[in-house]
Enzyme design. Structure first.
Site, PDB file in Angstrom:
ATOM      1  N   CYS A 131      43.507  51.003  42.484  1.00 21.56           N
ATOM      2  CA  CYS A 131      42.905  51.847  43.511  1.00 21.56           C
ATOM      3  C   CYS A 131      43.606  53.204  43.534  1.00 21.56           C
ATOM      4  CB  CYS A 131      43.007  51.226  44.899  1.00 21.56           C
ATOM      5  SG  CYS A 131      42.286  52.312  46.142  1.00 21.56           S
TER       6      CYS A 131
ATOM      7  N   ILE B 167      35.128  49.312  35.517  1.00 23.83           N
ATOM      8  CA  ILE B 167      36.253  50.129  35.878  1.00 23.83           C
ATOM      9  C   ILE B 167      36.342  50.334  37.389  1.00 23.83           C
ATOM     10  CG2 ILE B 167      36.298  51.440  33.713  1.00 23.83           C
ATOM     11  CD1 ILE B 167      34.726  53.688  35.206  1.00 23.83           C
ATOM     12  N   ASN B 168      37.529  50.632  37.843  1.00 26.36           N
ATOM     13  CA  ASN B 168      37.681  51.164  39.187  1.00 26.36           C
ATOM     14  C   ASN B 168      37.275  52.649  39.145  1.00 26.36           C
ATOM     15  OD1 ASN B 168      38.474  51.469  41.932  1.00 26.36           O
ATOM     16  ND2 ASN B 168      40.004  49.864  41.643  1.00 26.36           N
TER      17      ASN B 168
ATOM     18  N   LEU C 215      41.391  51.605  51.454  1.00 26.31           N
ATOM     19  CA  LEU C 215      41.482  50.147  51.601  1.00 26.31           C
ATOM     20  C   LEU C 215      41.635  49.663  53.038  1.00 26.31           C
ATOM     21  CD1 LEU C 215      43.346  49.527  48.304  1.00 26.31           C
ATOM     22  CD2 LEU C 215      41.267  48.361  49.029  1.00 26.31           C
TER      23      LEU C 215
ATOM     24  N   ASN D 255      43.419  43.962  42.489  1.00 22.85           N
ATOM     25  CA  ASN D 255      43.110  45.386  42.477  1.00 22.85           C
ATOM     26  C   ASN D 255      44.390  46.188  42.277  1.00 22.85           C
ATOM     27  OD1 ASN D 255      42.294  47.961  42.886  1.00 22.85           O
ATOM     28  ND2 ASN D 255      41.590  47.673  44.990  1.00 22.85           N
TER      29      ASN D 255
HETATM   30  C1  LIG Z   1      33.466  53.395  48.926  1.00 22.89           C
HETATM   31  C2  LIG Z   1      34.113  52.592  47.849  1.00 22.89           C
HETATM   32  C3  LIG Z   1      35.097  51.652  48.167  1.00 22.89           C
HETATM   33  C4  LIG Z   1      35.707  50.894  47.168  1.00 22.89           C
HETATM   34  N1  LIG Z   1      36.654  49.952  47.504  1.00 22.89           N
HETATM   35  C5  LIG Z   1      37.213  49.158  46.530  1.00 22.89           C
HETATM   36  C6  LIG Z   1      38.113  48.094  46.857  1.00 22.89           C
HETATM   37  O1  LIG Z   1      38.405  47.827  48.014  1.00 22.89           O
HETATM   38  N2  LIG Z   1      38.664  47.373  45.833  1.00 22.89           N
HETATM   39  C7  LIG Z   1      38.341  47.619  44.527  1.00 22.89           C
HETATM   40  O2  LIG Z   1      38.833  46.942  43.633  1.00 22.89           O
HETATM   41  N3  LIG Z   1      37.444  48.581  44.198  1.00 22.89           N
HETATM   42  C8  LIG Z   1      36.878  49.359  45.161  1.00 22.89           C
HETATM   43  N4  LIG Z   1      35.956  50.331  44.811  1.00 22.89           N
HETATM   44  C9  LIG Z   1      35.580  50.509  43.387  1.00 22.89           C
HETATM   45  C10 LIG Z   1      34.288  49.779  43.041  1.00 22.89           C
HETATM   46  O3  LIG Z   1      34.438  48.396  43.222  1.00 22.89           O
HETATM   47  C11 LIG Z   1      33.872  50.062  41.586  1.00 22.89           C
HETATM   48  O4  LIG Z   1      34.887  49.573  40.746  1.00 22.89           O
HETATM   49  C12 LIG Z   1      33.656  51.516  41.300  1.00 22.89           C
HETATM   50  O5  LIG Z   1      33.079  52.184  42.410  1.00 22.89           O
HETATM   51  C13 LIG Z   1      32.753  51.764  40.077  1.00 22.89           C
HETATM   52  O6  LIG Z   1      31.479  51.191  40.228  1.00 22.89           O
HETATM   53  P1  LIG Z   1      30.189  51.962  40.840  1.00 22.89           P
HETATM   54  O7  LIG Z   1      30.057  53.258  40.087  1.00 22.89           O
HETATM   55  O8  LIG Z   1      29.038  51.038  40.631  1.00 22.89           O
HETATM   56  O9  LIG Z   1      30.476  52.200  42.278  1.00 22.89           O
HETATM   57  C14 LIG Z   1      35.339  51.090  45.818  1.00 22.89           C
HETATM   58  C15 LIG Z   1      34.342  52.023  45.492  1.00 22.89           C
HETATM   59  C16 LIG Z   1      33.731  52.777  46.484  1.00 22.89           C
HETATM   60  C17 LIG Z   1      32.667  53.770  46.100  1.00 22.89           C
END
Ligand SMILES: Cc1cc2nc3c(=O)[nH]c(=O)nc-3n(C[C@H](O)[C@H](O)[C@H](O)COP(=O)(O)O)c2cc1C
Ligand SMILES: Cc1cc2nc3c(=O)[nH]c(=O)nc-3n(C[C@H](O)[C@H](O)[C@H](O)COP(=O)(O)OP(=O)(O)OC[C@H]3O[C@@H](n4cnc5c(N)ncnc54)[C@H](O)[C@@H]3O)c2cc1C
Ligand SMILES: Cc1cc2nc3c(=O)[nH]c(=O)nc-3n(C[C@H](O)[C@H](O)[C@H](O)COP(=O)(O)OP(=O)(O)OC[C@H]3O[C@@H](n4cnc5c(N)ncnc54)[C@H](O)[C@@H]3O)c2cc1C
Ligand SMILES: Cc1cc2nc3c(=O)[nH]c(=O)nc-3n(C[C@H](O)[C@H](O)[C@H](O)COP(=O)(O)O)c2cc1C
Ligand code: FES
Ligand code: FES
Lengths: 310, 260, 310, 260
Positions: C129, C189-190, C72, C126
């Site tokens: 995380c 999901i996260n 973050l 969030n």
């Molecule tokens: C590099 C990276 C940074 C992320 N940073 C955050 C964040 O700052 N806050 C948050 O709620 N989710 C964060 N996520 C989670 C994504 O928003 C998402 O929920 C998760 O990656 C699943 O979706 P995806 O498979 O399409 O990436 C992050 C994901 C990745 C890969």
């Protein structure tokens, strides 16, 4: 290269086992290679009575793996003891009986039935199957899990392995409760709860709606849980989840697994288990390890420190 | 049954969404009509599992073809293969069609891409002196597959289409009654198989066999993914007998063995 | 084709958003396409003070996806309000501010700072995380989560979205607690907790040891959780996890998501979000839907029944 | 910076474990020396993310090459590509080397596969009338890359190997002292970059630039995966300034901007 490894008092000639539910009771693979090559065989879950399993569709594709909701179709304890175990007994490999049921009584009945049978090396309690209605009952609450393990502990002298679910907030807490209740080892991980949607039929692909995700997609999840368990607990861990090469197996050993199991990979390559044994030997050597013991937890200093092996 | 490394020698496209791949095996293969192979192509996003395909034509002891419709990522990956590409094939798998002791009159019913197992069966039946008639159905005339190949075996082919664009206008199973067959063998979509099952039930034609499909992970009996409900389970097996494995006990079942 | 969709009182012109943390604050993607094409933008997590993030290595490859432990890294509330938000305000898209901090006070400070700012459509809390020491604190205990949500609810009139962790035993219980405490919507999901082992360096690849798994590998997990949330709860869900095509987006809508977010896919294809909007339109049509509303929960009859939309 | 569909036109293998791919872009490209591209090859098991590679030689406005060592699944997948295969390329990305206003004497230090960005830089420096000397290091003489290509630009090349099998026996940075350079530019493994950094610190040679590597997910600034610690962060940014993005603020940094 010393491939032998010890888990819960059992010496495996090599650390490569076949995972429960992806190998039946060995009969089909025996048409392809000598099962005596294997470190061990974890058989398909056995319940007290025969189980039908779930209605089809039971299988869906998934990115980097698959979903299944077989629902533990199995011929039951008696059939296992009279037909399946005698078949496996002829091979020079360690047979681990995966035990499942709806309630304590059922679990105990299977454990008692298996106890004392020639050719059984250990019991693996499957308290982590996401595909039967009450499959996660014991996993979701460490106290319930511990209660079951304690009862089973009294019912048998066989080494006791408990299979850990990845679908819980705190796998280490679950593992600790099982260890304190008398488990000799843990196996991790079972499948990860997932779903696939069939756009044409407008419903989940799998009749049971959800299924368990397995294959390479879950390897990072398995490595994480094995690492955490090995770091926090004194009992050994058998690692699994997405292993399809000697390199994957080595990663699990280095994360803290004393042995590994190959599951979904045998669908893509039925010869995966013996192939992985050979590959692992070469990978160990390339990485500068003289034995499986040396590789153990090499990437997990906390685990090594705790056991004073380091 | 064994896994092996095979090579694409030819790629044909008999219909816009269908591909026929001719594969060369490293050793002689002698699959029985109705058996199948698990084919792997690549480890792309949704192709971790191999896909089951019936073999279609055999050209020599090491050459046979597979005919399939592209319906998803697995068949798409297979359809992208070109001559000289390599892939894994595991097989032959499952139990094929029982072959008759004495010559008889057989009707082969194929819907859509259900035709592949019928070709080798038709050839075997012809070699045993059977009279064979093939009923081929599809949605439109562009989906009618394998006609020429079956005719090449000396088999009479009748066709049916849902839209009437060729042959009988309606389900191919409508044609079953006129064949006067002693044995019926069917492969195709589930509604078609159900109609054949109903025909066998009505006419009490015991020698009716169905080649089933199911979602499969392993193809050789270890995953229990390919369940089909048994009509009269073995009471000895208890609940365990509820389902049979399409890959091992099948894919060919007698009409009265399974619930569809 | 009617692509508009409503979530928590916000009307999105189409259901395709960008996920938090894979899009920064939009500046880089704006060099490639017009951000006004997007249904919405969920910005990188914003904390009260600037955060450094974790030391490198922060990224590892994984089968069908990747692991990250960015931790973050973000410029903090003030920078967001004075530099990043004004940039995004110029686009005709809905800006959702992802809020994160170590404790209630921190969360509330960011929420209060964002509240009333022009150009903010909603807040996404969030609490899921896995890559900061206390990141899962609020997720692991539904009561704590509800406590935080209730306080935040009092601090702002902005629509409140809570981001659900897949790393818990009972995501629905967590979601229910948040809904009862005043959340207007959930996002899920996260990332899924995972690990990669570096055989050569004999340690986890990622400096933080564990990381969050994302990409196609987690799509089945995301679909399962979205399906379960939509089935059990009355508030809408924004679905994410492994979406990289219009087909994937449609699967999420049919599972029960009112809108979707694209994360990791933008690393492989920076143009994925606008591409997916176009693909989704064609997929909806091919599947026989006249609008996003019709596709909603089409594979989740319980969810449709409950809302009496069916 | 834009994603585009490119085609392999040639594949060379300058060393046993190294591949040079010549790619044809759909539009004219004008990357600056030191910039890079994210290349995607397939969606195999471990290749979901694209991989960062510096461009090596440019042959025409639409043709340039990439030179890389096969070290894992990403570079292995790229190394399997053959002429006519297609792949995605995103770029050019990042900030390259600052070019001098007036001619000077520059030393380019390349370790292993660190040589690609030095070729285009060398050419640009030569075009600006600079004297350029290249110091190329590797473990053994088989790992010495790009020598002929640099010499082709009229650049003097000196070599060093860890095993003494060619040139200086020892780290290539040992040769830095003798060059009398006004500017140093280095690309290679981290220990080498640290030695160059120490050299600049000792000699106070401000015009020393390092081309860094980092694990990257996006390559264009949105993931924050490619963090490198800043030596003197902007106090305005607070803790946020601790790390810079290699892909956006770099990959080229002045020696005193980053902690290695
Ligand atoms: C590099 C990276 C940074 C992320 N940073 C955050 C964040 O700052 N806050 C948050 O709620 N989710 C964060 N996520 C989670 C994504 O928003 C998402 O929920 C998760 O990656 C699943 O979706 P995806 O498979 O399409 O990436 C992050 C994901 C990745 C890969
Ligand atoms: C014994 C046997 C023999 C066969 N012989 C032939 C043959 O000769 N020729 C031939 O063309 N076919 C044959 N088939 C069928 C063939 O195996 C399937 O068409 C093939 O497996 C489909 O794979 P796919 O990846 O292309 O499509 P998929 O998309 O995997 O499957 C097609 C359908 O399955 C469902 N589905 C499964 N998983 C998912 C998921 N995760 N998400 C969404 N939807 C999903 C959907 O309904 C989809 O439309 C045979 C099958 C069996 C069992
Ligand atoms: C700006 C820039 C320019 C570059 N230019 C060049 C160039 O011109 N030529 C060149 O050869 N290289 C170049 N590189 C390096 C190149 O990008 C890497 O070699 C490449 O990304 C490696 O990918 P891979 O999949 O082949 O290997 P990986 O296996 O992904 O990476 C190699 C190493 O990373 C670690 N690792 C990362 N993730 C994992 C995991 N999940 N599990 C286990 N280990 C892991 C291991 O230490 C492994 O040995 C450049 C890098 C950057 C940032
Ligand atoms: C089809 C299938 C059936 C399974 N059946 C069982 C079972 O009966 N008992 C059990 O403990 N685990 C069962 N599992 C879980 C596996 O043993 C293993 O824990 C999991 O699949 C992860 O490993 P993998 O990715 O190598 O498959 C099954 C998995 C699959 C794919
Ligand atoms: S497909 Fe695995 S048992 Fe039939
Ligand atoms: S690689 Fe994503 S920010 Fe640099």
């Amino acid at each position: 290269m010393e491939l032998a490894t010890e888990v819960a008092g059992i010496t495996f000639k090599n650390p490569v086992l076949t995972a429960s539910g992806t190998f039946g009771y060995g009969r089909e693979a025996a048409e392809l290679y000598d099962l005596s090559l294997l470190g061990g065989v974890m058989v398909k879950g056995v319940s007290r009575e025969p189980w039908s399993g779930n209605p089809p569709i039971r299988i869906a594709r998934a990115p980097g793996g698959m979903l299944n909701a077989i629902g533990l179709q199995n011929p039951g304890l008696e059939h296992f003891l009279t037909v399946d175990l005698p078949f496996l007994r002829d091979y020079d490999t360690k047979v681990i009986v995966n035990v499942v049921d709806h309630d304590e009584e059922g679990f105990l009945a299977v454990v008692r039935g298996v106890d004392g049978q020639r050719g059984v090396a250990a019991i693996e309690l499957n308290i982590s199957c996401p595909n039967v209605a009450d499959g996660l009952l014991f996993s979701q609450d460490p106290d319930r899990a511990a209660g079951l393990v304690a009862k089973v502990r009294q019912a048998t002298r066989l080494p006791l392995i408990v299979k850990i679910s990845p679908n819980v907030t705190d796998p280490v807490g679950l593992g600790r409760a099982c260890a304190q209740a008398g488990a000799d080892a843990l196996s991790a991980i079972n499948t990860v709860l997932g779903m696939a949607i069939d756009v044409e039929r407008r419903r989940p692909v799998i009749a049971n709606r959800t299924g368990g995700l397995s294959g390479p997609a879950v390897k990072p999840v398995g490595l994480r849980i094995v690492y955490d368990l090995a770091r926090a607990l004194d009992i050994p861990v058998i690692g699994m989840g997405g292993i399809e090469s000697g390199r994957d197996a080595l990663e699990y050993l280095m994360a803290g697994a004393r042995a590994v199991a190959v599951g979904t990979a045998v669908f893509r390559d039925p010869l995966a288990p013996p192939r992985i044994i050979g590959e692992l030997e070469r990978e160990l050597e390339a990485a500068g390890f003289a034995s499986v013991g040396e590789a153990w937890a090499a990437a997990n200093p906390d685990a090594r420190r705790r056991t004073q092996d380091a | 049954m064994r896994p092996q490394d095979v090579r694409v020698v030819e790629r044909l496209q008999p219909a816009p969404d269908c591909v026929e791949l001719v594969l060369e095996f490293p050793q002689d293969e002698e699959p029985e009509p109705g058996q199948f192979y698990m084919l792997s192509a690549g480890d792309g996003r949704d192709t971790y599992l191999p896909r089951p395909l019936s073999f279609f034509r055999t050209f020599s002891p090491r050459r046979m073809s597979f005919l399939f419709r592209v319906v998803g990522p697995g068949t798409a990956a297979l359809g992208r293969l070109r001559p000289r590409d390599r892939l894994q094939a595991m097989g032959p798998l499952g139990h094929g069609f029982p072959l008759p002791e004495r010559p008889l009159r057989a009707a082969l019913v194929g819907g859509g891409v259900g035709v592949p197992p019928l070709w080798s069966l038709g050839r075997a039946l012809r070699q045993r002196g059977c009279e064979v008639i093939a009923l081929i159905g599809a949605r439109t005339r562009f989906g009618l597959l394998g006609q020429a190949e079956l005719q090449g075996l000396g088999i009479e082919v009748r066709t049916a289409t849902d839209d009437g664009s060729r042959g009988h206008h309606g389900p191919v199973t409508d044609l079953l009654g006129e064949t006067g067959a002693d044995a019926v063998v069917a492969c195709g979509p589930e509604p078609m198989l159900r109609a054949v099952q109903a025909f066998a039930e009505r006419t009490r034609l015991q020698d009716t066999y169905l080649a089933l499909e199911a979602a499969m992970a392993c193809g050789y009996g270890v995953c229990l993914g390919c369940a089909v409900e048994r009509k009269s389970p073995d009471p000895e097996l208890g609940a365990y007998g509820t389902y049979a494995r399409v890959c091992r006990e099948g894919p060919v079942f007698r009409w009265d063995e399974v619930k569809l």
